[in-house]
Write a protein that holds these residues in place. Structure first.
Motif, mmCIF file in Angstrom:
data_model
loop_
_atom_site.group_PDB
_atom_site.id
_atom_site.type_symbol
_atom_site.label_atom_id
_atom_site.label_comp_id
_atom_site.label_asym_id
_atom_site.label_seq_id
_atom_site.Cartn_x
_atom_site.Cartn_y
_atom_site.Cartn_z
ATOM 1 N N GLY A 89 35.131 31.841 43.913
ATOM 2 C CA GLY A 89 34.535 32.470 45.086
ATOM 3 C C GLY A 89 35.552 33.256 45.902
ATOM 4 N N VAL A 90 36.740 32.671 46.098
ATOM 5 C CA VAL A 90 37.788 33.365 46.846
ATOM 6 C C VAL A 90 38.324 34.546 46.031
ATOM 7 C CG1 VAL A 90 40.061 33.125 47.924
ATOM 8 C CG2 VAL A 90 38.400 31.243 48.061
ATOM 9 N N PHE A 91 38.530 34.315 44.740
ATOM 10 C CA PHE A 91 39.003 35.372 43.834
ATOM 11 C C PHE A 91 38.027 36.546 43.834
ATOM 12 C CE2 PHE A 91 38.895 37.118 39.455
ATOM 13 C CZ PHE A 91 40.200 37.565 39.342
ATOM 14 N N LEU A 117 46.295 44.133 43.842
ATOM 15 C CA LEU A 117 46.290 43.802 42.407
ATOM 16 C C LEU A 117 47.379 42.784 42.085
ATOM 17 C CD1 LEU A 117 45.666 47.349 40.877
ATOM 18 C CD2 LEU A 117 44.032 45.477 41.118
ATOM 19 N N ALA A 118 48.523 42.887 42.766
ATOM 20 C CA ALA A 118 49.587 41.891 42.559
ATOM 21 C C ALA A 118 49.129 40.510 43.028
ATOM 22 C CB ALA A 118 50.848 42.318 43.307
ATOM 23 N N ILE A 119 48.395 40.461 44.144
ATOM 24 C CA ILE A 119 47.886 39.183 44.646
ATOM 25 C C ILE A 119 46.842 38.610 43.688
ATOM 26 C CG2 ILE A 119 46.589 38.097 46.523
ATOM 27 C CD1 ILE A 119 47.895 40.190 48.396
ATOM 28 N N VAL A 120 45.984 39.478 43.136
ATOM 29 C CA VAL A 120 44.991 39.029 42.146
ATOM 30 C C VAL A 120 45.694 38.396 40.949
ATOM 31 C CG1 VAL A 120 43.328 39.877 40.445
ATOM 32 C CG2 VAL A 120 43.159 40.621 42.820
ATOM 33 N N ALA A 121 46.727 39.059 40.443
ATOM 34 C CA ALA A 121 47.473 38.505 39.306
ATOM 35 C C ALA A 121 48.118 37.174 39.682
ATOM 36 C CB ALA A 121 48.545 39.502 38.851
ATOM 37 N N LEU A 122 48.602 37.068 40.914
ATOM 38 C CA LEU A 122 49.272 35.852 41.365
ATOM 39 C C LEU A 122 48.315 34.665 41.407
ATOM 40 C CD1 LEU A 122 52.069 34.907 42.479
ATOM 41 C CD2 LEU A 122 51.139 35.309 44.774
ATOM 42 N N VAL A 123 47.114 34.865 41.940
ATOM 43 C CA VAL A 123 46.177 33.739 42.042
ATOM 44 C C VAL A 123 45.574 33.371 40.685
ATOM 45 C CG1 VAL A 123 45.655 34.230 44.457
ATOM 46 C CG2 VAL A 123 44.203 35.208 42.671
ATOM 47 N N VAL A 124 45.550 34.319 39.751
ATOM 48 C CA VAL A 124 45.126 33.979 38.389
ATOM 49 C C VAL A 124 46.201 33.131 37.709
ATOM 50 C CG1 VAL A 124 44.650 34.907 36.082
ATOM 51 C CG2 VAL A 124 43.602 35.966 38.086
#
Length: 435
Positions: free
Chosen positions: A366-368, A414-421
């Protein structure tokens, strides 16, 4: 024609209507109604049109939507949020790109009372961009910072997107808020760091503000943020301590915003009228889309086409990482053409079963998902926040300049998206801590 074929046929019709720019709520409701009619007959279709919207709209969590909206609109129209940027400016102007940094912090504070990216961008755009222009900031940096800062509104509670997601996914909204708070603060830190590095490397982007600001002025600016801080602490202190449910927090916030505005001498009948009208209009548009999505979910379940689509995707044998990369690309693409609520409600009936099947946590997703949807608010050609900023700034600033300015912020996102994945615990740490 089999039931699955009927379902897929109507899904294609739905996609066609969306591409033709038919309002997404109308498209969802009409296609779902006609699809159920084709499957079960007109009596079942009419019955579904009466029962499903009522069942969805009666969800208790949804009552927090108009309450939080009213809180935000009262704060906006009573001008309780104006001191946020001023306080950030006088305290942070000495940093590289200090006014742009101040606009990010101002957006973060504004986000804590609105939950709306568009409202956040519009309010801060009127205040912060002229101030940065006065100090000869590059127009791309000035507008890009405010447009991107507005996206924080959907991450820092109260988040309307997360409330709707919690209803669709049956996930606790309080835990979604906690996860969103973490990612929102990381986003603020990443934006600020990027601005400071860019300005240090290229000082022409943001000339230094050389005026010396007395401590008394700084303290005075800080005191002017007291009204909004009272509301934030009252609402979220109670929410995260377990004293309030999300619905109660919304009601308390709406009440507090009126009391604080009244004590500040800024509450009038016109403020209440405008806040009420905008709350009704926004809530109605959100509920029409949400009801359409609930009808689509029922239609896909009755036809079996939702399961067929999910099984077809999972049948490729892709591992969870490839699945989430695919989901990311889909939402980044949809974000270029659809507003966030519509994009989420259109796709969740198919996407949720897939991410659940491959083992992703509902809170994490949900947060992602919220983060992905907010990137779409900046992405060309329909980046909504960009067009909002274009509407409130000087006409000499071109649309291409604003899109160029948000590019650096999209890269941060996009860097934050990669980090949380790579590290899901970033989102789940606080929700798991509170149990």
């Amino acid at each position: 024609m089999s039931e699955i074929e009927i379902g897929l046929y109507f899904v294609i019709i739905l996609m066609t209507l969306i591409l033709l720019r038919i309002p997404i709520g109308l498209a969802l409701i009409s296609v779902s109604f006609c699809g159920i009619w084709a499957l079960m007959g007109w009596k079942i279709a009419w019955g579904s049109l009466g029962i499903i919207p009522f069942h969805f709209a009666s969800n208790w969590v949804l009552s927090s939507v108009p309450a939080f909206l009213f809180m935000g609109f009262v704060c906006y129209h009573a001008k309780l949020t104006e001191g946020l940027f001023t306080a950030a400016r006088v305290w942070l102007s000495g940093l590289p790109g200090g006014l742009a940094v101040a606009s990010i912090f101002g957006c973060g504070g504004f986000a804590a009372v609105t939950g709306s990216s568009v409202a956040c961008s519009a309010a801060m755009g009127k205040i912060a961009v002229p101030e940065m222009t006065r100090y000869n900031y590059a127009p791309s940096l000035a507008t890009g910072a405010v447009a991107a800062g507005g996206t924080i509104g959907a991450l820092i509670p109260p988040s309307l997107i997360m409330i709707l997601y919690s209803v669709m996914a049956q996930a606790p909204v309080g835990k979604l808020f906690l996860g969103g708070l973490v990612v929102g603060l990381i986003t603020v830190a990443c934006y600020v760091l990027m601005i400071m590095v860019r300005v240090t490397l290229n000082p022409s982007l943001a000339p230094p503000v050389t005026e010396r600001i007395p401590l008394s002025v700084k303290m005075g600016a800080l005191m002017r943020t007291a009204p909004i801080l009272i509301i934030i602490l009252g609402v979220f202190g109670g929410l995260f301590s377990g004293m309030f449910t999300p619905t109660e927090a919304g009601a308390v916030g709406a009440f507090l915003s009126c009391i604080v505005a009244l004590l500040a001498g800024r509450l009038s009948l016109e403020v209440v009228r405008r806040a009420a009208v905008e709350t009704i209009v926004t809530t109605s548009s959100i509920l029409v889309i949400a009801v359409g999505a609930s009808l689509l979910t029922r239609f896909l379940a009755l036809s079996g086409s939702g399961d067929a689509l999910s099984e077809a995707i999972l049948g490729f044998g892709a591992d969870p990482l490839l699945i989430i990369i695919g989901v990311t690309l889909i939402y980044l693409l949809l974000g270029m053409f659809l507003e966030p609520v519509g994009a989420m409600m259109l796709t969740l009936p198919v996407v949720l079963p897939i991410v659940n099947e491959v083992g992703y946590n509902a809170i994490w997703f949900g947060v992602f998902l919220t983060k992905l949807l907010e990137i779409g608010m900046l992405s060309p050609p329909i980046g909504m926040n960009v067009f909002v900023i274009k509407g409130v700034v000087d006409k000499s600033i071109k649309l291409g300049t604003i899109f160029r300015g948000v590019t650096w912020f999209i890269l941060c996102d996009l860097a934050i998206v990669a980090l949380v994945v790579a590290f899901p615990a970033i989102i789940l740490f606080l929700p798991d801590l509170v149990g």
